[in-house]
Write a protein that holds these residues in place. Structure first.
Motif, mmCIF file in Angstrom:
data_model
loop_
_atom_site.group_PDB
_atom_site.id
_atom_site.type_symbol
_atom_site.label_atom_id
_atom_site.label_comp_id
_atom_site.label_asym_id
_atom_site.label_seq_id
_atom_site.Cartn_x
_atom_site.Cartn_y
_atom_site.Cartn_z
ATOM 1 N N LYS A 22 0.827 -1.197 0.000
ATOM 2 C CA LYS A 22 0.000 0.000 0.000
ATOM 3 C C LYS A 22 0.865 1.253 0.000
ATOM 4 C CE LYS A 22 -4.025 -1.992 2.285
ATOM 5 N NZ LYS A 22 -5.030 -1.819 3.377
ATOM 6 N N GLU A 23 0.257 2.359 -0.388
ATOM 7 C CA GLU A 23 0.969 3.624 -0.374
ATOM 8 C C GLU A 23 1.069 4.156 1.052
ATOM 9 O OE1 GLU A 23 -0.125 5.315 -4.832
ATOM 10 O OE2 GLU A 23 -0.707 6.435 -3.049
ATOM 11 N N ARG A 24 2.090 4.966 1.271
ATOM 12 C CA ARG A 24 2.247 5.609 2.571
ATOM 13 C C ARG A 24 1.105 6.600 2.785
ATOM 14 N NH1 ARG A 24 8.022 7.947 3.050
ATOM 15 N NH2 ARG A 24 7.180 9.422 1.527
ATOM 16 N N GLU A 25 0.614 6.660 4.012
ATOM 17 C CA GLU A 25 -0.504 7.557 4.308
ATOM 18 C C GLU A 25 -0.254 8.330 5.603
ATOM 19 O OE1 GLU A 25 -4.029 5.193 4.782
ATOM 20 O OE2 GLU A 25 -3.287 4.179 6.582
ATOM 21 N N GLY A 26 -0.836 9.513 5.661
ATOM 22 C CA GLY A 26 -0.731 10.327 6.862
ATOM 23 C C GLY A 26 -1.644 9.806 7.952
ATOM 24 N N VAL A 27 -1.127 9.724 9.167
ATOM 25 C CA VAL A 27 -1.896 9.263 10.313
ATOM 26 C C VAL A 27 -2.287 10.442 11.201
ATOM 27 C CG1 VAL A 27 -1.870 7.816 12.374
ATOM 28 C CG2 VAL A 27 -0.759 7.020 10.266
ATOM 29 N N SER A 28 -1.303 11.276 11.506
ATOM 30 C CA SER A 28 -1.542 12.425 12.366
ATOM 31 C C SER A 28 -0.403 13.408 12.193
ATOM 32 C CB SER A 28 -1.626 11.981 13.830
ATOM 33 O OG SER A 28 -1.902 13.084 14.670
ATOM 34 N N CYS A 29 -0.660 14.677 12.472
ATOM 35 C CA CYS A 29 0.411 15.658 12.388
ATOM 36 C C CYS A 29 0.104 16.861 13.265
ATOM 37 C CB CYS A 29 0.657 16.100 10.948
ATOM 38 S SG CYS A 29 -0.666 17.080 10.235
ATOM 39 N N ILE A 30 1.170 17.538 13.652
ATOM 40 C CA ILE A 30 1.084 18.822 14.336
ATOM 41 C C ILE A 30 1.752 19.838 13.427
ATOM 42 C CG2 ILE A 30 1.739 20.166 16.359
ATOM 43 C CD1 ILE A 30 1.852 17.543 17.941
ATOM 44 N N SER A 31 1.047 20.891 13.082
ATOM 45 C CA SER A 31 1.585 21.854 12.134
ATOM 46 C C SER A 31 2.660 22.727 12.796
ATOM 47 C CB SER A 31 0.468 22.723 11.572
ATOM 48 O OG SER A 31 -0.153 23.458 12.604
ATOM 49 N N SER A 32 3.402 23.429 11.995
ATOM 50 C CA SER A 32 4.472 24.299 12.494
ATOM 51 C C SER A 32 3.917 25.289 13.515
ATOM 52 C CB SER A 32 5.108 25.061 11.337
ATOM 53 O OG SER A 32 5.814 24.195 10.495
ATOM 54 N N GLY A 33 4.676 25.462 14.578
ATOM 55 C CA GLY A 33 4.214 26.348 15.638
ATOM 56 C C GLY A 33 3.202 25.709 16.553
ATOM 57 N N GLY A 34 2.795 24.471 16.237
ATOM 58 C CA GLY A 34 1.856 23.750 17.097
ATOM 59 C C GLY A 34 0.448 24.305 17.092
#
Length: 126
Positions: free
Chosen positions: A43-55
């Motif tokens: 399968k392709e890599r997928e985003g699970v979770s993230c915190i954007s710059s500066g939070g």
């Protein structure tokens, strides 16, 4: 040189929990976006979770929203992914990645990241 080291992957039964860690070195997490991604076999890599710059915002893949929690310990320069109620479909290699100046939901897209950890294997199976 930006470095990320993941740990915490393991074999766990369905319904179990794991906490993944991503330790950052040679830069300060507070100024960077950081994301957790996963790739299952075939399968392709997928985003699970993230915190954007500066939070300023945290984002989750819809299928993990009520089960996973991403948080940061600035004192340890470490990001965690607490994973509860794990399912077999969560089985994958999990990677953390980081990039400066990445805001909002753009932090869920792997194409914007240039710095990656080596990955940690999560297997959910009885």
């Amino acid at each position: 040189q930006v470095q990320l080291v993941e740990s915490g992957g393991d074999l766990v039964q369905p319904g179990g929990s794991l906490r993944l860690s991503c330790v950052a070195s040679e830069f300060t997490l507070d100024h960077y976006a950081i994301g957790w991604f996963r790739q299952a076999p075939g399968k392709e890599r997928e985003g699970v979770s993230c915190i954007s710059s500066g939070g300023d915002s945290t984002h989750y893949k819809e299928s993990v929203k009520d089960r996973f929690t991403m948080y940061k310990d600035s004192a340890k320069n470490t990001v965690y992914l607490q994973m509860n109620s794990l399912k077999p479909e969560d089985t994958a290699v999990y990677y953390c990645a980081t990039e400066p100046n990445l805001y909002g939901s753009a932090c869920m897209a792997d194409m914007f990241y240039n710095y990656w950890g080596q990955g940690t294997q999560v297997t959910v199976s009885s």
